[in-house]
Design an enzyme around this catalytic site. Structure first.
Site, mmCIF file in Angstrom:
data_model
loop_
_atom_site.group_PDB
_atom_site.id
_atom_site.type_symbol
_atom_site.label_atom_id
_atom_site.label_comp_id
_atom_site.label_asym_id
_atom_site.label_seq_id
_atom_site.Cartn_x
_atom_site.Cartn_y
_atom_site.Cartn_z
ATOM 1 N N ARG A 260 0.871 -1.186 0.000
ATOM 2 C CA ARG A 260 0.000 0.000 0.000
ATOM 3 C C ARG A 260 0.898 1.222 0.000
ATOM 4 N NH1 ARG A 260 0.571 1.781 5.172
ATOM 5 N NH2 ARG A 260 0.778 0.208 6.783
ATOM 6 N N HIS A 264 -1.617 3.431 6.639
ATOM 7 C CA HIS A 264 -2.530 2.341 6.983
ATOM 8 C C HIS A 264 -3.972 2.828 6.938
ATOM 9 C CE1 HIS A 264 -4.107 -1.210 8.908
ATOM 10 N NE2 HIS A 264 -4.673 -0.453 9.830
ATOM 11 N N TYR A 274 8.108 4.011 9.850
ATOM 12 C CA TYR A 274 8.462 2.592 9.840
ATOM 13 C C TYR A 274 8.807 2.053 8.452
ATOM 14 C CZ TYR A 274 3.435 2.339 8.725
ATOM 15 O OH TYR A 274 2.203 2.544 8.173
#
Length: 361
Positions: A260, A264, A274
């Site tokens: 993606r 999120h 991250y």
């Protein structure tokens, strides 16, 4: 001592691919039998959905949508798998899987109402075989096993298909669901979209297994890992899994290796904390739209002009749908209380009267 070699098992799960990153066929014998019109329709859906994602992010930032989980990068995983299904099949999506249920028949304004948290977003057309997007991670996997058992008991020529992410495969519901499905040999397809980071935890910390697909072995069901940025490969494995299910050969676990590009969800996630720029760049080169565009271009099936027509159509329909969603009646507490039971228990009767009085002022 009779231990089975984990290494030998893991060698069985190689990534299935048909179309490489340059849009070239590398697995001619597995190429699906799709007509030119079908290939163009799949591309149209992918382009439309990328625009829907961009517009949904913008609408979320404007405060006109509520919860939203971006989908860019996962179009092949989501839409090519759905393209292999039929109207009678039953979809149990996760919260990122709204595109599949839109293409299955959910009106676009209903999808927007779901995002806004409006109850009308879950009031579905009677002939639409879906459940609302599941917010509880992994809960849809057990539900899919149950729906598939129901289809089997009723002799329906249909399958139940559910989607989750790599994080969902760490849930107990995942193991319970695929185990149940295997025991009862139900017509189910479990698609794990491995976008590598769940919310923020890398897949290497989700599991010690080299693949998620190999988890099918313990449940006694078929499992396959596929290049989730390759529309042809995703379509082919899903179609095969559906045929197996309808032939009474049981469920399949499909792991799609995908990515993606956005956060999120739009609820404050920052993927730069991250994910590295190097990783992002690596996966951008695998973009399913770019790959499929090259492939169709080599067959003279797609042009910039055709793509622009799809984009403009998407913009127009999205604008109309959000305007329709904005016209939905404002939700009242009495609406929510009234939906909970056919006959209200005493405590809710009291609350209903209390809120009726408040709302009448």
């Amino acid at each position: 001592m009779g231990f089975h070699s984990l290494e030998n098992i893991e060698k069985e799960f190689q990534t299935f691919q048909i179309l490489n990153e340059q849009g070239e066929i590398v697995n001619e014998e597995e190429k699906p039998d799709l007509s030119d019109d079908e290939l163009k329709e799949l591309m149209r859906r992918m382009v439309y959905t990328r625009m829907l994602d961009q517009r949904s992010i913008s609408l979320n930032r404007q405060g006109r949508l509520g919860f939203y989980a971006p989908t860019a990068g996962q179009e092949a995983s989501q839409l090519a798998s759905h393209f292999a299904l039929e109207k009678e099949d039953f979809l149990l999506p996760g919260y990122r899987d709204v595109p599949q249920i839109i293409w299955h028949g959910l009106p676009l304004h209903k999808a927007f109402l779901f995002s806004k948290g409006h109850y009308e977003g879950n009031q579905l057309p009677e002939d639409l075989n879906i459940l609302p997007p599941q917010i509880i991670i992994g809960a849809q996997i057990i539900q899919a096993a149950g729906v598939a058992l129901g289809l089997k008991m009723r002799d329906k020529k249909a399958v139940a298909v559910t989607y989750t992410g790599d994080g969902g495969s760490s849930q107990g519901d995942f193991y319970e669901g695929i185990n149940f499905a295997g025991v009862y040999n139900v017509p189910a397809i479990f698609i794990v979209q491995n976008n590598r980071f769940a919310i923020s935890v890398p897949v290497e910390l989700q599991t010690n297994a080299k693949t998620i697909a190999q988890k099918a072995v313990a449940a006694g069901i078929e499992g396959i890992q596929v290049d989730g940025m390759d529309p042809l490969a995703v379509y082919a494995v899903t179609k095969k899994a559906r045929e197996r299910a309808l032939n009474g050969e049981g469920p399949t676990l499909i792991e799609t290796l995908t990515y993606r590009y956005g956060p999120h969800t739009m609820a404050g996630d920052d993927p730069t904390r991250y994910r590295t720029e190097e990783t992002d760049n690596e996966w951008e080169k695998k973009d399913p739209l770019v790959r499929f565009r090259k492939y169709l271009g080599s067959k003279n099936l797609w042009s910039d002009e055709e793509e622009e027509i799809v984009i403009e159509q998407a913009k127009k329909e999205i604008k109309e749908a959000i305007q329709l969603a904005d016209k939905a009646p404002k939700q009242k507490v009495t609406d929510l209380i009234g939906f909970m039971f056919e006959k209200l228990p005493k405590n809710l009767e009291e609350q209903m009267e209390e809120y009726k009085a408040k709302e009448s002022k």
